[in-house]
Design a protein around this motif. Structure first.
Motif, PDB file in Angstrom:
ATOM      1  N   ILE A  75       0.772  -1.180  -0.122  1.00 10.77           N
ATOM      2  CA  ILE A  75       0.008  -0.048  -0.045  1.00 10.77           C
ATOM      3  C   ILE A  75       0.726   1.089   0.041  1.00 10.77           C
ATOM      4  CG2 ILE A  75      -1.919  -1.227   1.156  1.00 10.77           C
ATOM      5  CD1 ILE A  75      -1.375   0.509   3.654  1.00 10.77           C
ATOM      6  N   TYR A  78      -0.165   4.029  -2.546  1.00  8.87           N
ATOM      7  CA  TYR A  78      -1.401   4.525  -2.000  1.00  8.87           C
ATOM      8  C   TYR A  78      -1.257   5.644  -0.866  1.00  8.87           C
ATOM      9  CZ  TYR A  78      -2.675   0.683  -5.150  1.00  8.87           C
ATOM     10  OH  TYR A  78      -2.516  -0.006  -6.057  1.00  8.87           O
ATOM     11  N   GLN A 231      -5.125   5.969  -6.840  1.00  9.40           N
ATOM     12  CA  GLN A 231      -5.870   5.720  -5.901  1.00  9.40           C
ATOM     13  C   GLN A 231      -5.491   6.268  -4.659  1.00  9.40           C
ATOM     14  OE1 GLN A 231      -7.783   1.763  -5.991  1.00  9.40           O
ATOM     15  NE2 GLN A 231      -9.701   2.856  -7.019  1.00  9.40           N
ATOM     16  N   ALA A 236      -8.012   2.206  -1.972  1.00  6.05           N
ATOM     17  CA  ALA A 236      -6.878   0.976  -2.189  1.00  6.05           C
ATOM     18  C   ALA A 236      -7.429  -0.069  -1.188  1.00  6.05           C
ATOM     19  CB  ALA A 236      -5.701   1.295  -2.189  1.00  6.05           C
TER      20      ALA A 236
END
Lengths: 285, 307
Positions: A75, A78, A231, A236
């Motif tokens: 992640i 993001y 995003q 996400a």
């Protein structure tokens, strides 16, 4: 209401409060504990349990190894997107809100109350009423699926809150101060710079904390106006839970949830007082 | 201030405007942008709701056809019923929870600051995060039910998340956990601002703690209660992220809410006209809450001025 330290009623009060507090902390505890348990460990038992040995590797996987859709970068990208949207949008909306709030509260001009009223209506108006126009505007300006587009949206919409916060704070500043400065020949910006801004830190802290948590946590615009690599982290996370529905990886997912929640949790821990002030200011006024 | 820049009274108007241009720009541009986008975008959405737009906005006039199509759809009807149930249950329960918490914290207990922080922290976290976590806790195969089964009580059932009739209550639970701290914060502020003389007078009259709350303290909380109700209702009407993360409207469409219907119509089924109509319906529901509140505030303010 009298203090009787060992009365049974007080023991009962402490008992009830502790039980509710435990219930309120349980979801956080579950995420923290699961982020340290391996996927198999969770699969064999339930989501509620103590880690056998601390699986810190979940955090590494969630941060930079985990797959969302086709890309396996965790992640991290993001989180970066969220930061790149949240930080500028927070700064812009706060600065513009401070100047506009100062203008509306101390420089009375024709129609100021009307403009102010309409701007603060934005707090109540459902996001859904603006969703379609924003889509069309972003598409026609080529800003669809860009972080710039999200920054612009959050800056403009954030003004509803920042103008309200700052205006309500600045009305308490005595008009005489401004009048005296004007007689000295100071203009709009000089007064803002020399008098208003030095008085502003208390409200700016509230505004920044409020805007940061608000924008970081926002989901609807993020999921509507961006896809894939563009995003923010909230969008996400939803994509992530859909992606792992077949092979559950709750350990890694918990770590990802924890990382995504960390910035606003930290801000709450550090500036909780100011966060609550923003909450009640937005509510009562 | 070192140099006093005097404004000469004889200065012509045109150059005055030029001189003050940066000032106008920084005040008016953001304010006008914000105000104009709110009005223009709302009118735009309302206009689209009366057009036959599907994939792209087109001009034309279909009257109320989009509205009748939306209100006749099962999706909307379920969403509307859910909103009524969710709105009432959530507002009532979060109000009660918040009030109880506030009264408990008002008893001069130790660790009040810590407890207040605990009850308020969910508000700082994104609905996506809290929805996800609650979906785990309430998932019968993973969460509370599984834990109780593993402990040996195998007949225990807590499967509301996958039960069509009960799933909406999982959203109520998560929403109460998320935002009754907010009600608590406002109530606590109200409790702390009750006139000390009033309390003393009641104590002299021999009022016990329960009578004190019922007769003296709680009646002063009415204005706060109404504010909390309105804000929580507004939150309920626009609830989107929480449901998206917790149940995604399921099982089936059992936990559908208006905000999800709008999104579904606009971006998944590309029925822009109908999506816009659903958004306007959301606005109307909101106005049904806000207008009486605004009128009430107006009357209160008039009364305060004349008193």
């Amino acid at each position: 209401m009298r203090d009787r330290t060992f009365a049974p009623s007080r023991i009962l009060i402490y008992l009830i409060v502790s039980l509710i507090a435990a219930a309120w902390l349980a979801p956080l505890a579950v995420v923290v504990l699961n982020s340290l348990r391996t996927n198999q460990e969770i699969a064999q038992g339930s989501m509620i349990g103590w880690p056998q040995h601390l699986a810190w590797s979940n955090y590494a996987a969630a941060w930079s190894g985990f797959c969302v859709a086709e890309t396996c970068a965790g992640i991290r990208p993001y989180m970066l997107n969220s930061a790149l949207v949240t930080i500028p949008a927070t700064i812009f909306s706060t600065l513009l809100g401070a100047v506009a709030g100062y203008a509306v509260s101390l420089w009375r001009f024709r129609g100021d109350q009307w403009i102010y009223g309409i701007v603060t209506l934005g707090i109540f108006l459902p996001q859904q009423m603006r969703l379609l126009p924003w889509t069309i505007v972003l598409r026609d300006t080529g800003l669809m699926n860009t972080l710039t587009g999200l920054v612009i949206i959050h800056t403009i919409q954030g003004l509803s809150f920042t103008v309200l916060f700052c205006r309500n704070y600045y009305v308490a500043i005595p008009q005489e101060l401004i009048r005296a400065a004007r007689i000295d020949g100071a203009g709009f910006f000089r007064i803002f710079w020399r008098i208003i801004l030095p008085l502003s830190p208390p409200i700016l802290v509230v505004t920044v904390i409020w805007q940061f948590t608000h924008i970081w946590n926002e989901f609807l615009y993020g999921v509507t106006f961006t896809t894939g690599q563009q995003q923010p982290v909230t969008a996400a996370l939803i994509a992530l839970s859909a992606a792992v529905a077949d092979i559950p990886q709750h350990g890694v997912q918990s770590a990802a949830v924890m990382i995504a929640a960390l910035p606003t949790l930290l801000i709450y821990l550090i500036g909780g007082k100011y966060f609550v002030r923003g909450l009640t200011a937005g509510a009562v006024k | 201030m070192t140099i006093a820049v005097s404004t000469r009274p004889g200065r012509p108007a045109a150059s005055d405007v030029v001189r003050r241009l940066p000032e106008y720009l920084t005040i008016w541009v953001p304010l006008l942008f914000s105000a104009a986008h709110l009005i223009a975008f709302s009118l735009w959405t309302i206009w689209i709701s009366f057009t036959p737009s599907t994939l792209v906005p087109v001009s034309g006039w279909v009257g109320l056809r989009n509205y009748t199509a939306v209100t006749a759809s099962r999706n909307w009807q379920i969403a509307f019923d859910n909103l009524l149930l969710f709105g009432c249950a959530f507002v009532l329960l979060s109000l009660v929870t918040g009030l109880i918490l506030a009264i408990l914290l008002d008893q001069r207990i130790r660790g009040e600051n810590l407890l207040r922080s605990i009850f308020l922290y969910p508000l700082a976290v994104s609905f996506v995060v809290t929805g996800t976590v609650w979906s785990w806790l309430l998932n019968p195969g993973l969460g509370i039910q599984k834990l109780v089964h593993d402990l040996g009580w195998t007949s225990f059932r807590f499967d509301w998340l996958i039960d069509r009739d009960m799933a909406i209550w999982t959203i109520v639970i998560a929403a109460i956990w998320q935002s009754s701290g907010f009600a608590m914060a406002l109530f606590l502020a109200g409790l702390r601002s009750v006139d000390a003389d009033l309390i003393k007078a009641a104590q002299i009259d021999g009022a016990g703690p329960i009578r004190m709350y019922r007769r003296v303290i709680l009646p002063t909380l009415w204005p706060i209660t109404i504010t909390v109700i309105v804000i929580q209702l507004q939150f309920a009407i626009s609830t989107f992220d929480l449901v998206r993360a917790l149940t995604n409207g399921g099982p089936g469409i059992a936990t559908q809410l208006p905000a999800l219907v709008v999104y579904d119509l606009m971006f998944q089924r590309s029925l822009l006209g109908r999506g816009a109509a659903a958004a306007v319906l959301m606005l109307l529901i909101l106005l049904a809450v806000l207008l009486p509140y605004a009128a009430w505030r107006y009357v209160q303010r008039r009364r305060a001025i004349h008193a």
